[in-house]
Design an enzyme around this catalytic site. Structure first.
Site, short mmCIF file in Angstrom:
data_model
loop_
_atom_site.label_atom_id
_atom_site.label_comp_id
_atom_site.label_asym_id
_atom_site.label_seq_id
_atom_site.Cartn_x
_atom_site.Cartn_y
_atom_site.Cartn_z
N LYS A 35 -58.29 -15.48 -64.00
CA LYS A 35 -59.34 -16.50 -64.16
C LYS A 35 -59.41 -17.37 -62.90
CE LYS A 35 -56.12 -19.57 -66.56
NZ LYS A 35 -55.64 -20.00 -67.88
N ARG A 130 -56.19 -26.98 -78.60
CA ARG A 130 -57.37 -26.76 -77.77
C ARG A 130 -58.20 -25.72 -78.53
NH1 ARG A 130 -55.50 -25.59 -71.65
NH2 ARG A 130 -55.31 -23.59 -72.71
N TYR A 257 -55.85 -43.08 -40.40
CA TYR A 257 -56.57 -44.07 -41.21
C TYR A 257 -55.60 -44.94 -42.00
CZ TYR A 257 -60.91 -41.51 -40.33
OH TYR A 257 -61.99 -40.92 -39.74
N MET A 305 -60.07 -35.78 -43.28
CA MET A 305 -60.93 -34.68 -43.72
C MET A 305 -60.58 -33.37 -43.01
SD MET A 305 -65.06 -34.31 -43.55
CE MET A 305 -65.47 -35.48 -44.82
#
Ligand SMILES: *Cc1c(COP(=O)(O)O)cnc(C)c1O
Length: 366
Positions: A35, A130, A257, A305
Site C-alpha cells: 500500500k 478502526r 534559520y 527547504m
C-alpha cells in the site's frame, strides 16, 4: 548537472527482508504489503524484490491494477475492501480478493453480477476499533456471506493495535479465537511486529497468511526496543546527496534559520543538497545522525527547504562533492537506519518513506 540528491531502492534488500518474514513464519503464506505505493518505494520499483511473496496486499484499486500490469497473476488483496458497489466490477475483472469489514460491503456483493465468485477476507474488529465487525456481529456477517452465490471462500482476519509495544497481542488474539471458533477458512492476523515478535513461537499468530509491511522495507517495527540490526533487516531505501558548500564557523557564529545552533569553538560545517522539500523531516534538529563519506556525524541547525548543515569535525578532508547519506546504505559498507532519523523527528520510518518527495529522482541498485 542535476542537483545531486538521489534515492535508491535496493532490490536485494527487499528480497532479503521478505525472506526474514518467511523465516519467522515458515508454514504461513506471506502477503507483501505494498500500500501507499509500496511505502513510498514505488510499486514498480519494489516489485522485483518482492515478487517472491505469495500475494500482494494494498488498498488502492489503481495500485491493484498496477500490480496486475506487472504480470502478477497470484493473489492480490484489497485491505480495506471496496469503497463503493461498482468497485466490485474491477475485483471481478482483475480477480482481486477483498476485505469485507461492514454490512454495506455485503449489501454490494449481494447485488453484484459476476461469473466467478469472489474470495473475501472477513475482518474482525478485535479491539483496534478502526475497521471490522464487532465480535457480536461477526458470525452473522459470516453467515450472510456464506449464503451468497457471489462469494467463494471466506477467510478470517484481524489487525493488531499494539503488536510493537508493551500491551502486545494477547487480548486481541483471544477475541479473534473466540469469534472464529468453529468457522472454516484461512486466517490472517500478523503485521510486521507480530510476525517478528510472536509468529516464530505461536502458530495461532502465524495463521495461514502473515501481512508484513514495514519489515520488508528495512525498518524495525518496534524501534527503539529493537533495531534492524537486531532483526537482521536491511535498508531498502537510501536517500543520499552531496556537499555543495563548506563554511568555517568562529566561536559565537550561528547556523541557518532561527540561529538555533551556535558554535562554541571553531567548526567546519558542510552544506548538503537535501531539505524538507525532498522529504527530509523538518522536525529533525541539531544532533540528528548523518553519514558523510560513510562516517557518522551530526546535523546542526534547522532543516531548510533545500539544504541541511552538518558538522564536519570527524571529516577534515570532506569538501564539495563528498557523498552524504541521509538514511540507508552509505559508502564503505556504512548503514544509517531510517528509524534513527524518524526518532529524531518524533515520527516513524513509515512516514519518512511515504513522504519521499516527487522531486527526488529514484534509482534501482540492480
Ligand atoms: C498496513 C497494514 C499491514 C502492514 O503493517 P506493518 O506494520 O507495515 O507490517 C498489515 N495489515 C493491514 C490490514 C494493514 O493495513
Amino acid at each position: 548537472m542535476p542537483r545531486p540528491i538521489q534515492a535508491v531502492v535496493h532490490t536485494e534488500a527487499l528480497a532479503h527482508n521478505l525472506r526474514r518474514a518467511r523465516a519467522a513464519a515458515p508454514d504461513a503464506k506471506v502477503w507483501a504489503v505494498v500500500k501507499a505505493n509500496a511505502y513510498g518505494h514505488g510499486i514498480e520499483r519494489a516489485y522485483p524484490g518482492l515478487q517472491g511473496a505469495d500475494g500482494f496486499a494494498l488498498l488502492d484499486l489503481a495500485e491493484a491494477e498496477r500490480v496486475r500490469s506487472l504480470g502478477w497473476r497470484g493473489p492480490v488483496l484489497l485491505l480495506e475492501g471496496c469503497f463503493e458497489a461498482r468497485d466490485l466490477e474491477l475485483c471481478s475483472r482483475l480477480n482481486l480478493w477483498h476485505v469485507v469489514h461492514c454490512d454495506e460491503q455485503i449489501d454490494w456483493l449481494a447485488t453484484h453480477k459476476t461469473t466467478w465468485p469472489h474470495r473475501v477476507f472477513l475482518k474482525l474488529n478485535s479491539g483496534m476499533n478502526r475497521l471490522g465487525f464487532t465480535p457480536a456481529a461477526f458470525r452473522a456477517a459470516w453467515m450472510r456471506l456464506s449464503g451468497l452465490t457471489q462469494v467463494d471462500e471466506i477467510s478470517l482476519m484481524t489487525h493488531f493495535s499494539d503488536a510493537d509495544g508493551d500491551r502486545g497481542i494477547e487480548q486481541q488474539v483471544a477475541v479473534f479465537e473466540a469469534a472464529c471458533e468453529g468457522l472454516p477458512g484461512e486466517r490472517s492476523l500478523a503485521n510486521s511486529a507480530a510476525t517478528l515478535r510472536f509468529a516464530p513461537t505461536r502458530p495461532e499468530v502465524r495463521g495461514d497468511w502473515v501481512r508484513p509491511g514495514i519489515l520488508s522495507y528495512g525498518s524495525a517495527p518496534d524501534f527503539p526496543a529493537r533495531s534492524i540490526a537486531d532483526w537482521d533487516l536491511q535498508p531498502t531505501l537510501t536517500l543520499r546527496s552531496r556537499l555543495i558548500g563548506v563554511q568555517l564557523l568562529q566561536p559565537g557564529d550561528t547556523v541557518g534559520y532561527g540561529s538555533t545552533f551556535r558554535a562554541d569553538a571553531p567548526l567546519r560545517i558542510g552544506i548538503v543538497a537535501c531539505g524538507y522539500a525532498d522529504g527530509y523531516p523538518r522536525h529533525c534538529s541539531t544532533g540528528t545522525p548523518v553519514l558523510v563519506d560513510g562516517v557518522r556525524t551530526r546535523m546542526v541547525g534547522r532543516v531548510s527547504m533545500d539544504m541541511i548543515t552538518v558538522d564536519l569535525t570527524p571529516l577534515p578532508h570532506a569538501g564539495i562533492g563528498t557523498e552524504v547519506t541521509l538514511w540507508g546504505h552509505g559508502p564503505h559498507g556504512s548503514v544509517l537506519p531510517i528509524d534513527e532519523i524518524a526518532q529524531s523527528a518524533g515520527t516513524v520510518g513509515y512516514e519518512l518513506m511515504c513522504a519521499l518527495a516527487p522531486r527526488v529522482p529514484v534509482a534501482h541498485d540492480h
